[in-house]
Design a protein around this motif. Structure first.
Motif: not given
Length: 162
Positions: A4-19, A41-46
């Motif tokens: 995926x390029x930056x446009x397609x990836x949007x903010x989601x990987x950054x949000x996963x890093x926050x989680x 719609x859902x989030x989680x951390x280990x």
């Protein structure tokens, strides 16, 4: 698999890093978000089940477990927790969604994911109807159709058992 390029990836990987920064595992900090129609719609951390210290086994050497113990971590995986969160809050939105996963290093910076290998998470994501599984690789943010991710996870297991 597709990069995926930056446009397609949007903010989601950054949000996963926050989680992932909320993870309490002693071995690894991981986070996941599940997205459908530009909505988390859902989030989680280990962390250990219930984030309970009495369930923590992060310091136990994985090789000490019996071969029948298929998941030798004490923690609920970030992907599992994100799927459970989505099932509680948004079950109707889970089919066709995308799961974003990231791992952080000791300093809290994004770390490249390994190749697909967790059959527990791949089976659960496939069964829940998640369409894509996205990882952060050296070559870029990579999206796998969930059935391909599951096949690759099983392939990883067999390749490394030889």
């Amino acid at each position: 698999m597709r990069i995926l390029d930056e446009v397609l990836s949007g903010p989601w990987m950054a949000k996963a890093a926050e989680v992932a920064a909320r993870a309490t595992c002693g071995r690894s900090k991981c986070g996941s978000v599940i997205v459908r129609n530009n909505e988390i719609i859902g989030e989680g951390f280990n962390s250990p089940p219930g984030n309970a210290d009495n369930q923590r086994r992060c310091d136990v050497e994985k090789s000490s477990y019996h071969a029948k113990v298929t998941d030798k971590t004490c923690c609920v995986h970030a992907e599992e927790r994100a799927i459970m969160d989505a099932l509680r809050r948004n079950p109707e939105k889970l089919p066709g969604s995308t799961l974003w996963f990231i791992r952080l290093d000791a300093e809290g910076k994004p770390k490249f994911s390994g190749r697909p290998y967790c059959t527990i998470c791949s089976k659960l994501a496939l069964d829940a109807g998640i369409a894509e599984f996205v990882l952060y690789h050296e070559e870029g943010i990579t999206a796998y159709p969930t059935d391909e991710y599951n096949d690759l996870s099983y392939g990883f297991f067999f390749e490394n058992e030889k």
